[in-house]
Structures are given as structure tokens and as C-alpha cells.
Scaffold this active site. Structure first.
Site, PDB file in Angstrom:
ATOM      1  N   HIS A 179       0.808  -1.217   0.000  1.00 32.83           N
ATOM      2  CA  HIS A 179       0.000   0.000   0.000  1.00 32.83           C
ATOM      3  C   HIS A 179       0.841   1.267   0.000  1.00 32.83           C
ATOM      4  O   HIS A 179       0.335   2.353   0.241  1.00 32.83           O
ATOM      5  CB  HIS A 179      -0.954  -0.002   1.197  1.00 32.83           C
ATOM      6  CG  HIS A 179      -1.963  -1.094   1.142  1.00 32.83           C
ATOM      7  ND1 HIS A 179      -2.394  -1.775   2.258  1.00 32.83           N
ATOM      8  CD2 HIS A 179      -2.616  -1.647   0.096  1.00 32.83           C
ATOM      9  CE1 HIS A 179      -3.267  -2.697   1.896  1.00 32.83           C
ATOM     10  NE2 HIS A 179      -3.404  -2.653   0.593  1.00 32.83           N
ATOM     11  N   CYS A 190       4.434  14.617 -13.307  1.00 32.10           N
ATOM     12  CA  CYS A 190       5.415  13.789 -14.025  1.00 32.10           C
ATOM     13  C   CYS A 190       5.471  12.352 -13.517  1.00 32.10           C
ATOM     14  O   CYS A 190       6.112  11.504 -14.128  1.00 32.10           O
ATOM     15  CB  CYS A 190       6.798  14.422 -13.946  1.00 32.10           C
ATOM     16  SG  CYS A 190       7.581  14.377 -12.313  1.00 32.10           S
TER      17      CYS A 190
END
Length: 329
Positions: A179, A190
């Protein structure tokens, strides 16, 4: 943060126990997760399996220690329970609030799009809190077990649902954080992912993030929130939020580890959160011993070989201690 269909999980086990879905665990973890997130039903498998009636799990530590001594590849699956003993809030269930919101209301792409300042206050609070927390005996025993067994040509992998990095802080090397991590950021422009241990993560968040429900949002302008050093895009926590899928590369690595493990140890997890809820039952379905260490039973307990109730920091260290048959050169 991730999809949490508890009712679907319970229905899954009811069907599994009755033999209706005998072939389900022959599918790879990655395929199961992909189908689950897309809302698809698994296609029929060409492989056939036999559904065995399993006895209730044993709490005999000597028997577990025998299985532990023989294991060459151990997979450890950990959840919030292991970190709760270090004083880490779980933000689940009654009382699991930050100010007036539960994590499920803040840890979503939609919440971040609506109010990135509020979401960053929440994660800034969690980051600062974790900097004051230390691994407990459960984390340490896992790390020591990995280091010791590696000298014997044996392997330990830790597959964790936690984002607090306490396993890393304890010294665990072979770690799969499914996670993500509180101490990584991802640029929304980006996509660059970087480690970030700054305190505070940006000047505008200094002194912000208190969980006091009487405190109002800081309403930090978006241009003053954490920004990418490469393109100046807005950063977000590199964690998996509710409604998002897990990293496919990490899932592939998890799948490979589960396929080769000959002992699985489940520590401090509720076994109701997908996709991690499928990992240990998948291993158990192919006849590999699974040992659960948790405060209480879970919906998956009856599928496992062993269950040890109690605080993980108390029950786990003696279970993972050096076995008398171990020879370290």
C-alpha cells in the site's frame, strides 16, 4: 488505502467453504485482483482441485515450531495490528477519526482533488506522528528472524499492508509494501516517486495537521503544498487510496513469493481487506501451513493450520526465536 468490501469477503468464504468455488485459488493473485477491481467474475479454471475439510486451527506452539524449523521460504503477511502495539492509530472502526473525518473520507483521489490542503494536513500529521514511533517486539523479532535465517540459506519476505515503515525501521530487508509508504511522494504531473523524510514536508505545513476536531482547516494555497523538485508539480502521498489499484509490479513480486513459500505467518491483520485477504487463504489452499497471530479470530482463521491469540509483541517473538535444530556457521 484500498477497496474494503467486507460483505463480499464474507460471502466469498461462505462459498469457498461449501465447495462452490473450489477452483478459485488456482488463479494468480494478480488476475484475481484485476478481476475484482474491474467487477468481473473469474473465468472457469482448467485445473481441478480437491476440497479438503480442515480441522480448526491448532494453538500448539511446539507443532508450529516444528513447521518453522523445516521451512525454507517463509512469507509473513502483516497488517495494522502489528503497528497498533507501537501506538500507531488504525483509523478504522469507531473512534478512528482525524478531526471529524475517517480515513475513508480523506484517502481517496476525489478527496485530494477537492481539497489537497486538508488531505496533506492529514498525512502531515501521520508522518510527524510516525517519526516519534518505534518498532515493537513483533517488528524486531521478524527482522531478527530474517537476518538469522538468511545465514542458513533460508528466506523470509514481509508482505505488509502498513505504510508506516516500522518494519524497515526494525531492520527488515526483504519488504513488499503493497500500500505504499508515508515517506514517499509521487508527482501528480510527471509521476516521479521519491523518498521524503523532511519534517515538515514543506514550510506551509509546519505546525499544521492537529487531529483536534475543534481546529479548522488550514486552507493552504495549492502552490504552497509539497511540490516536485523536477517539474514543480503538486506532490501527493505515494500510498494506495480507496478506489485505486495496487502496483502491478509489487503484486507480481507478491505472487511469486506466495507460490514458493512453504510456511506463511499472518500477523495483526483482520483478513477482511482485499486483496491481502486472499493471500494467506491462497497459500493454505495448496496445503502450506499458515499460522495466524492476532488479538482475535478473523473470517479466515478456520482456513489456517495455527492460530495464536494475543498481542503480537508477546506471542510472535518466542514463535520466531532460534530453533534448537538451527545451525549457524
Amino acid at each position: 488505502m484500498f477497496w474494503n468490501p467486507e460483505e463480499s469477503f464474507l460471502l466469498f468464504y461462505k462459498k469457498y467453504c461449501s465447495g462452490i468455488l473450489m477452483n478459485l485459488f488456482h488463479f494468480s493473485t494478480r488476475r484475481l485482483v484485476s478481476q475484482a477491481y474491474c467487477g468481473l467474475k473469474p473465468a472457469s479454471s482448467k485445473k481441478q482441485s480437491i476440497c479438503f475439510e480442515m480441522a480448526r486451527p491448532s494453538s500448539n506452539i511446539a507443532d508450529f515450531r516444528d513447521a518453522f524449523a523445516k521451512a525454507k521460504h517463509i512469507a509473513m503477511i502483516t497488517g495494522a495490528g502489528v503497528s497498533a502495539e507501537s501506538g500507531v492509530p488504525t483509523f478504522r472502526g469507531a473512534g478512528g477519526f482525524w478531526r471529524k473525518w475517517q480515513a475513508q473520507e480523506l484517502a481517496t483521489p476525489e478527496a485530494f482533488a477537492r481539497n489537497p490542503s486538508r488531505v496533506w494536513e492529514f498525512y502531515h500529521y501521520r508522518r510527524e506522528l510516525m517519526m516519534s514511533k518505534n518498532p515493537n517486539p513483533a517488528h524486531i523479532s521478524i527482522a531478527e528472524c530474517e537476518a538469522r535465517l538468511s545465514k542458513q540459506g533460508r528466506s523470509v519476505v514481509v508482505i505488509t499492508q502498513n505504510i508506516d515503515e516500522l518494519h524497515r525501521k526494525a531492520g527488515t530487508k526483504h519488504l513488499l509494501e503493497i500500500h505504499g509508504s508515508l515517506f514517499k511522494t509521487r508527482c501528480t504531473s510527471c509521476g516521479n516517486v521519491t523518498e521524503n523524510y523532511k519534517s515538515p514536508i514543506c514550510p506551509a505545513l509546519a505546525g499544521k495537521g492537529t487531529p483536534d476536531p475543534e481546529v479548522n482547516d488550514a486552507k493552504i494555497p495549492v502552490e504552497d503544498l509539497p511540490r516536485c523538485e523536477d517539474c514543480n508539480g503538486l506532490l501527493r502521498p505515494h500510498v494506495v487510496w480507496f478506489g485505486e489499484t495496487l502496483d502491478s509490479d509489487i503484486l507480481t513480486a507478491v505472487e511469486k513469493e506466495l507460490e514458493i513459500c512453504d510456511l506463511c505467518v499472518v500477523v495483526g491483520t483482520s483478513s477482511i481487506v482485499y486483496p491481502a485477504a486472499m493471500f494467506a487463504p491462497q497459500v493454505s489452499a495448496r496445503g502450506v501451513p499458515v499460522a495466524e497471530f492476532n488479538m482475535q479470530s478473523t473470517p479466515a482463521t478456520d482456513k489456517f493450520s495455527f492460530h495464536f491469540a494475543g498481542p503480537c509483541g508477546t506471542t510472535l517473538p518466542p514463535a520466531l526465536a532460534r530453533h534448537e535444530t538451527e545451525i549457524i556457521s
